[in-house]
Write a protein that holds these residues in place. Structure first.
Motif, mmCIF file in Angstrom:
data_model
loop_
_atom_site.group_PDB
_atom_site.id
_atom_site.type_symbol
_atom_site.label_atom_id
_atom_site.label_comp_id
_atom_site.label_asym_id
_atom_site.label_seq_id
_atom_site.Cartn_x
_atom_site.Cartn_y
_atom_site.Cartn_z
ATOM 1 N N LEU A 1 6.946 7.666 -4.341
ATOM 2 C CA LEU A 1 5.848 8.189 -3.323
ATOM 3 C C LEU A 1 5.561 9.629 -3.808
ATOM 4 O O LEU A 1 6.436 10.347 -3.779
ATOM 5 C CB LEU A 1 6.462 8.180 -1.799
ATOM 6 N N PHE B 1 -3.398 5.937 -0.376
ATOM 7 C CA PHE B 1 -3.127 6.078 1.130
ATOM 8 C C PHE B 1 -3.564 7.095 1.613
ATOM 9 O O PHE B 1 -2.820 8.112 1.457
ATOM 10 C CB PHE B 1 -1.857 5.562 1.538
ATOM 11 N N LEU C 1 4.916 4.200 5.321
ATOM 12 C CA LEU C 1 4.704 2.797 4.590
ATOM 13 C C LEU C 1 5.979 2.122 4.606
ATOM 14 O O LEU C 1 7.236 2.931 4.425
ATOM 15 C CB LEU C 1 4.146 2.840 3.390
ATOM 16 N N ARG D 1 -6.182 -0.186 4.391
ATOM 17 C CA ARG D 1 -4.868 0.182 4.924
ATOM 18 C C ARG D 1 -3.979 -1.168 5.123
ATOM 19 O O ARG D 1 -2.642 -0.864 4.808
ATOM 20 C CB ARG D 1 -4.944 0.806 6.246
ATOM 21 N N VAL E 1 2.880 5.023 -4.806
ATOM 22 C CA VAL E 1 1.899 5.463 -3.731
ATOM 23 C C VAL E 1 1.492 6.763 -3.760
ATOM 24 O O VAL E 1 2.284 7.717 -3.907
ATOM 25 C CB VAL E 1 2.171 5.107 -2.210
ATOM 26 N N GLY F 1 -0.194 9.378 -1.615
ATOM 27 C CA GLY F 1 -0.750 9.561 -0.451
ATOM 28 C C GLY F 1 -0.577 10.890 0.531
ATOM 29 O O GLY F 1 0.020 11.783 -0.219
ATOM 30 N N SER G 1 1.482 8.701 4.613
ATOM 31 C CA SER G 1 2.267 7.485 3.801
ATOM 32 C C SER G 1 3.613 7.509 3.893
ATOM 33 O O SER G 1 4.382 6.718 3.475
ATOM 34 C CB SER G 1 1.762 7.908 2.593
#
Length: 360
Positions: free
Chosen positions: A185, A212, A245, A221, A236, A238, A242
């Motif tokens: 992330l 995201f 998630l 989404r 991801v 984001g 986020s």
């Protein structure tokens, strides 16, 4: 068959969870993390998150039964469930408020039959991916130091001046985690989530990385949620939301511009700090958190200097570009003058005129 019960979080601003009986037809199908339909209130049905399954009958209470599982057998994994409960406890938020912020409404969950058709966001077209650029000597030293510190530190602060090449170091660290089969992330403040950084990362990771943010349509989404949940989306890029998630195996969370105040959610509830929450999420996954900034927050800088975080500095601009000259000017003296130039010091006005003469 013995009776079974489930403690369920309902997305309302009330403390604790609510206990429901699991009907015989659903026993074995309902488990921790299941998303279910339950009756709540006088005549209302709502979605709920199961946080515990047990066989302890609450005393002197008439229980209602779970209606059904949400379509598609949707569930939240244990790590996300643990994280949501931690957010509720640490930030003193109602569990239902955390659930409401973290889990899409039933109509927006993947696999749910929509009441009306929505236009799906097209998949990212396949692009020819390129390998990360080779790090220069200074970047390589910082990269190696981060990896070494990650051996016994959960969190590392990278203090790198503007244009020092922090993003390229992030890309190398991300590539390493993806090569090991783990998820990544990469968090940015909403204002910093530009087309330029999105295209740069897609050039390196292609369809393996998703984006995201708050401007996505419900359909988009839903697609990201589904791909993260089934593992097909392994990275991801984001904003603070986020964090919620359904990652299954996060190896690295990068919090770039960690000093930015937009990482703090003020309203509505839950009120949390995404930078601090990211460090706990990384711990839950057995991963690592990397905080990056050219101007670290006071608390992160203190934690780094005191040894709580690992600390790496990158104080040279990429390509040995010179740092700009810093001049301290007395703006109060300029403010005493009258006229349109009263807000600018003479030195600044001279520099502007000089730049314009050179066509800059």
């Amino acid at each position: 068959m013995s009776r079974q019960f489930a403690d369920i979080i309902i997305p309302v601003a009330l403390p604790g969870s609510f206990t429901y009986e699991i009907p015989e037809a659903l026993q074995g199908s309902v488990h921790r993390g299941s998303l279910v339909n339950v009756p709540f209130g006088q005549s209302r049905n709502t979605a709920g998150l199961v946080v515990k399954v047990h066989d302890i009958l609450p005393a002197e209470v008439s229980l209602r039964e779970i209606g059904s599982l949400l379509p598609g057998g949707l569930a939240v994994n244990d790590r996300l469930t643990d994280f949501l409960l931690w957010i509720s406890d640490y930030y003193m938020a109602y569990p239902g408020e955390v659930m409401k912020a973290a889990i899409p409404s039933p109509d927006d969950l993947p696999g749910r039959l929509m009441k009306r058709k929505q236009k799906e966001t097209p998949d990212v077209p396949e692009t020819v991916m390129v390998m990360p650029a080779e790090l220069n000597v200074v970047q390589k030293e910082a990269y190696d130091s981060i990896k070494q510190l990650f051996a016994d530190r959960e969190t590392v602060l990278l203090h790198g001046v503007t244009s020092s090449g922090k993003t390229e170091i992030y890309i190398h660290l991300m590539r390493e985690q993806l090569d090991h089969g783990r998820q990544v992330l990469y968090m940015l403040p909403e204002i910093a989530l530009t087309t330029q950084i999105i295209e740069r990362l897609r050039k390196h990771f292609g369809s393996a990385i998703g984006v995201f943010h708050s401007r996505l349509t419900p359909a988009a989404r839903r697609k990201v949620w589904k791909k993260v949940s089934d593992g097909s989306l392994r990275a991801v890029l984001g904003v603070r939301s986020s964090l919620f998630l359904p990652f299954s195996d996060l190896g690295l969370i990068i919090v770039d511009e960690e000093h930015d105040s937009s990482y703090k959610q003020n309203d509505p509830a839950p009120r949390y700090h995404a930078r601090d929450a990211a460090m706990m999420l990384a711990r839950i996954h057995g991963g690592r958190a990397l905080l990056g900034s050219a101007t670290p927050s006071l608390e992160s800088y203190h934690n780094a200097l005191s040894g709580r975080y690992g600390f790496v500095e990158l104080m040279t601009r990429y390509g040995d570009v010179m740092m700009p000259e810093m001049v301290i000017a007395d703006t109060r003296r300029a403010g005493r003058k009258k006229g349109p130039s009263s807000h600018f010091t003479p030195r600044l006005l001279e520099a502007v005129e000089e730049a314009l003469k050179h066509g800059e």
